[in-house]
Design a protein around this motif. Structure first.
Motif, PDB file in Angstrom:
ATOM      1  N   ALA A 137       0.874  -1.140  -0.118  1.00  0.00           N
ATOM      2  CA  ALA A 137       0.088   0.137  -0.028  1.00  0.00           C
ATOM      3  C   ALA A 137       1.009   1.394  -0.011  1.00  0.00           C
ATOM      4  O   ALA A 137       0.622   2.155  -0.879  1.00  0.00           O
ATOM      5  CB  ALA A 137      -0.858   0.073   1.125  1.00  0.00           C
ATOM      6  N   LEU A 138       2.035   1.202   0.808  1.00  0.00           N
ATOM      7  CA  LEU A 138       2.959   2.348   0.959  1.00  0.00           C
ATOM      8  C   LEU A 138       3.471   2.476  -0.582  1.00  0.00           C
ATOM      9  O   LEU A 138       3.830   3.817  -0.924  1.00  0.00           O
ATOM     10  CB  LEU A 138       3.960   2.196   2.032  1.00  0.00           C
ATOM     11  N   VAL A 139       3.915   1.489  -1.210  1.00  0.00           N
ATOM     12  CA  VAL A 139       4.576   1.697  -2.479  1.00  0.00           C
ATOM     13  C   VAL A 139       3.414   2.556  -3.387  1.00  0.00           C
ATOM     14  O   VAL A 139       3.592   3.113  -4.302  1.00  0.00           O
ATOM     15  CB  VAL A 139       4.906   0.477  -3.087  1.00  0.00           C
ATOM     16  N   LEU A 140       2.118   2.081  -3.204  1.00  0.00           N
ATOM     17  CA  LEU A 140       1.209   2.327  -4.265  1.00  0.00           C
ATOM     18  C   LEU A 140       0.907   3.843  -4.011  1.00  0.00           C
ATOM     19  O   LEU A 140       0.626   4.715  -5.035  1.00  0.00           O
ATOM     20  CB  LEU A 140      -0.254   1.564  -4.121  1.00  0.00           C
ATOM     21  N   VAL A 141       1.001   4.371  -2.777  1.00  0.00           N
ATOM     22  CA  VAL A 141       0.825   5.906  -2.470  1.00  0.00           C
ATOM     23  C   VAL A 141       2.023   6.709  -3.003  1.00  0.00           C
ATOM     24  O   VAL A 141       1.805   7.659  -3.813  1.00  0.00           O
ATOM     25  CB  VAL A 141       0.880   5.928  -0.906  1.00  0.00           C
ATOM     26  N   GLU A 142       3.298   6.047  -2.795  1.00  0.00           N
ATOM     27  CA  GLU A 142       4.426   6.726  -3.281  1.00  0.00           C
ATOM     28  C   GLU A 142       4.470   6.903  -4.817  1.00  0.00           C
ATOM     29  O   GLU A 142       4.693   7.830  -5.368  1.00  0.00           O
ATOM     30  CB  GLU A 142       5.503   5.820  -2.874  1.00  0.00           C
ATOM     31  N   LYS A 143       3.923   5.831  -5.511  1.00  0.00           N
ATOM     32  CA  LYS A 143       4.050   6.036  -6.830  1.00  0.00           C
ATOM     33  C   LYS A 143       2.737   6.819  -7.593  1.00  0.00           C
ATOM     34  O   LYS A 143       2.838   6.645  -8.626  1.00  0.00           O
ATOM     35  CB  LYS A 143       4.076   4.425  -7.565  1.00  0.00           C
ATOM     36  N   GLY A 144       2.096   7.248  -6.759  1.00  0.00           N
ATOM     37  CA  GLY A 144       0.722   8.071  -7.139  1.00  0.00           C
ATOM     38  C   GLY A 144      -0.365   7.327  -7.657  1.00  0.00           C
ATOM     39  O   GLY A 144      -1.161   7.798  -8.256  1.00  0.00           O
ATOM     40  N   TYR A 145      -0.423   5.948  -7.381  1.00  0.00           N
ATOM     41  CA  TYR A 145      -1.700   4.992  -8.101  1.00  0.00           C
ATOM     42  C   TYR A 145      -2.792   5.220  -7.079  1.00  0.00           C
ATOM     43  O   TYR A 145      -3.887   5.138  -7.610  1.00  0.00           O
ATOM     44  CB  TYR A 145      -1.291   3.521  -8.125  1.00  0.00           C
ATOM     45  N   VAL A 146      -2.592   5.602  -5.926  1.00  0.00           N
ATOM     46  CA  VAL A 146      -3.986   6.098  -4.794  1.00  0.00           C
ATOM     47  C   VAL A 146      -3.432   7.026  -3.996  1.00  0.00           C
ATOM     48  O   VAL A 146      -1.926   7.518  -4.058  1.00  0.00           O
ATOM     49  CB  VAL A 146      -3.983   4.841  -3.847  1.00  0.00           C
ATOM     50  N   CYS A 147      -4.042   7.790  -3.215  1.00  0.00           N
ATOM     51  CA  CYS A 147      -3.702   8.902  -2.376  1.00  0.00           C
ATOM     52  C   CYS A 147      -3.327   8.437  -1.343  1.00  0.00           C
ATOM     53  O   CYS A 147      -2.816   9.386  -0.486  1.00  0.00           O
ATOM     54  CB  CYS A 147      -4.945   9.872  -2.457  1.00  0.00           C
ATOM     55  N   SER A 148      -3.756   7.309  -0.564  1.00  0.00           N
ATOM     56  CA  SER A 148      -3.751   6.903   0.750  1.00  0.00           C
ATOM     57  C   SER A 148      -3.551   5.357   0.839  1.00  0.00           C
ATOM     58  O   SER A 148      -4.140   4.615  -0.002  1.00  0.00           O
ATOM     59  CB  SER A 148      -4.759   7.425   1.683  1.00  0.00           C
ATOM     60  N   VAL A 149      -3.047   5.052   2.147  1.00  0.00           N
ATOM     61  CA  VAL A 149      -3.031   3.568   2.271  1.00  0.00           C
ATOM     62  C   VAL A 149      -4.460   3.095   2.492  1.00  0.00           C
ATOM     63  O   VAL A 149      -4.670   2.047   2.016  1.00  0.00           O
ATOM     64  CB  VAL A 149      -2.328   3.201   3.752  1.00  0.00           C
ATOM     65  N   GLN A 150      -5.438   3.615   2.886  1.00  0.00           N
ATOM     66  CA  GLN A 150      -6.809   3.151   3.116  1.00  0.00           C
ATOM     67  C   GLN A 150      -7.358   3.088   1.609  1.00  0.00           C
ATOM     68  O   GLN A 150      -7.856   1.958   1.424  1.00  0.00           O
ATOM     69  CB  GLN A 150      -7.491   4.141   3.949  1.00  0.00           C
ATOM     70  N   GLU A 151      -7.009   3.894   0.996  1.00  0.00           N
ATOM     71  CA  GLU A 151      -7.614   3.880  -0.582  1.00  0.00           C
ATOM     72  C   GLU A 151      -6.951   2.621  -1.164  1.00  0.00           C
ATOM     73  O   GLU A 151      -7.614   1.772  -1.953  1.00  0.00           O
ATOM     74  CB  GLU A 151      -7.247   4.944  -1.296  1.00  0.00           C
ATOM     75  N   ALA A 152      -5.606   2.325  -0.971  1.00  0.00           N
ATOM     76  CA  ALA A 152      -5.087   1.191  -1.736  1.00  0.00           C
ATOM     77  C   ALA A 152      -5.673  -0.186  -1.283  1.00  0.00           C
ATOM     78  O   ALA A 152      -5.918  -0.895  -1.803  1.00  0.00           O
ATOM     79  CB  ALA A 152      -3.625   1.270  -1.319  1.00  0.00           C
ATOM     80  N   PHE A 153      -6.071  -0.375  -0.086  1.00  0.00           N
ATOM     81  CA  PHE A 153      -6.845  -1.413   0.597  1.00  0.00           C
ATOM     82  C   PHE A 153      -8.131  -1.478   0.047  1.00  0.00           C
ATOM     83  O   PHE A 153      -8.621  -2.500  -0.475  1.00  0.00           O
ATOM     84  CB  PHE A 153      -6.805  -1.327   2.232  1.00  0.00           C
ATOM     85  N   LYS A 154      -9.030  -0.285  -0.039  1.00  0.00           N
ATOM     86  CA  LYS A 154     -10.635  -0.052  -0.382  1.00  0.00           C
ATOM     87  C   LYS A 154     -10.435  -0.593  -1.759  1.00  0.00           C
ATOM     88  O   LYS A 154     -11.444  -1.243  -2.248  1.00  0.00           O
ATOM     89  CB  LYS A 154     -10.741   1.257  -0.085  1.00  0.00           C
ATOM     90  N   ASP A 155      -9.286  -0.058  -2.632  1.00  0.00           N
ATOM     91  CA  ASP A 155      -9.606  -0.373  -4.103  1.00  0.00           C
ATOM     92  C   ASP A 155      -8.875  -1.388  -4.639  1.00  0.00           C
ATOM     93  O   ASP A 155      -9.365  -2.125  -5.523  1.00  0.00           O
ATOM     94  CB  ASP A 155      -8.839   0.842  -5.082  1.00  0.00           C
TER      95      ASP A 155
END
Ligand SMILES: [Zn+2]
Ligand SMILES: [Zn+2]
Length: 274
Positions: A137-155
């Motif tokens: 989730a942290l990598v997805l936030v860092e790379k701009g795929y999502v805005c937050s860790v929560q969003e990474a889990f949710k999506d």
């Protein structure tokens, strides 16, 4: 403020090295601590080395195994485990390999959706701790795929979402077996965090030897309740901060009676002579 029997180091998800933990504990004048990293015993030796010149201070080698039961997370502490035991090391290594495989599968699923991250990116986020979805989730936030860790889990990462891969589960009963096979004392960690505590009686019948009654997430009523439950069933009482090196530091900040440590140590001696 005497002892602390539940502490994480950088070998799992803590912020302090085992040496830093020992330094802090000695400064706080604690008499004993237990190093209980998640699913690894690698932090024990450095802690023991650091503490070897302090005769008034003892380290209990420990581990905290994560298990699942009826989709709840149940943590089992293992005190005085033989951290040199090759079987234990093989079992712990296989947990790491399973986690790595799961992360690989999640990355492959993300790739199918046009999201490109690497296992190296994820490992960099875990900083040596047990690899898992929070690091992805942290990598997805860092790379701009999502805005937050929560969003990474949710999506993507939560159960039912497109990149979800189920975890291979260890049961609390197998964890008790693993700990006993490496000469350790199995103790149920923070039962107050369980939503359904009906498992406690099953664990007691199966041979759990203690209950962690004092914990940062237990209120006074829970401490009293679990103390009574442990005493009624002739089980050991343990307690600790579950410190992860946070600020302000929780290490040693709970009033855990020295007597818990002495009883734990006495049982260990008894088991050795049995
Ligand atoms: Zn835990
Ligand atoms: Zn813990």
């Amino acid at each position: 403020m005497c002892i602390d029997l539940h502490i994480h180091t950088t070998f799992s998800d803590g912020l302090l090295t085992p040496e830093q933990v020992v330094n802090k504990a000695i400064k706080l004048n604690l008499k004993a601590i237990a190093i209980t990293d998640h699913d690894t015993v690698d932090g024990i030796r450095p802690a023991l080395n650091k503490a070897k010149n302090y005769t008034e201070f003892e380290i209990v080698p420990g581990v905290e195994l994560s298990t699942d039961w009826n989709s709840e997370e149940v943590h089992i502490l293992g005190y005085y485990i033989d951290y040199n035991d090759s079987n234990l090391k093989t079992v712990l290594l296989s947990f790491q390999q399973k986690r790595m495989k799961r992360v690989d599968k999640i990355i492959a699923r993300l790739k199918n959706m046009g999201i490109d991250i690497s296992i190296e990116d994820v490992c960099a986020k875990s900083k040596g701790s047990s690899l898992g979805r929070p690091h992805i989730a942290l990598v997805l936030v860092e790379k701009g795929y999502v805005c937050s860790v929560q969003e990474a889990f949710k999506d993507y990462l939560s159960k039912g979402k497109p990149a979800y891969v189920p975890k291979e589960k260890l049961t609390p009963f197998s964890a008790i077996d693993i700990i006993k096979q490496s000469s350790g004392i199995p103790v149920l960690a923070h039962p107050g965090l369980l939503e359904d505590d009906s498992i406690i009686n099953e664990l007691i019948s199966y041979g759990i030897m203690g209950i962690e009654v004092i914990h940062k997430n237990h209120n006074k009523a829970q401490v009293d309740y679990y103390t009574r439950l442990a005493l009624d069933n002739n089980l050991l009482l343990t307690g600790g901060s579950d410190s992860h090196g946070e600020t302000p530091l929780l290490l040693g900040s709970f009033d855990v009676p020295l007597n818990y440590f002495y009883k734990l140590k006495a049982i260990k001696k008894f088991l050795q002579y049995e």
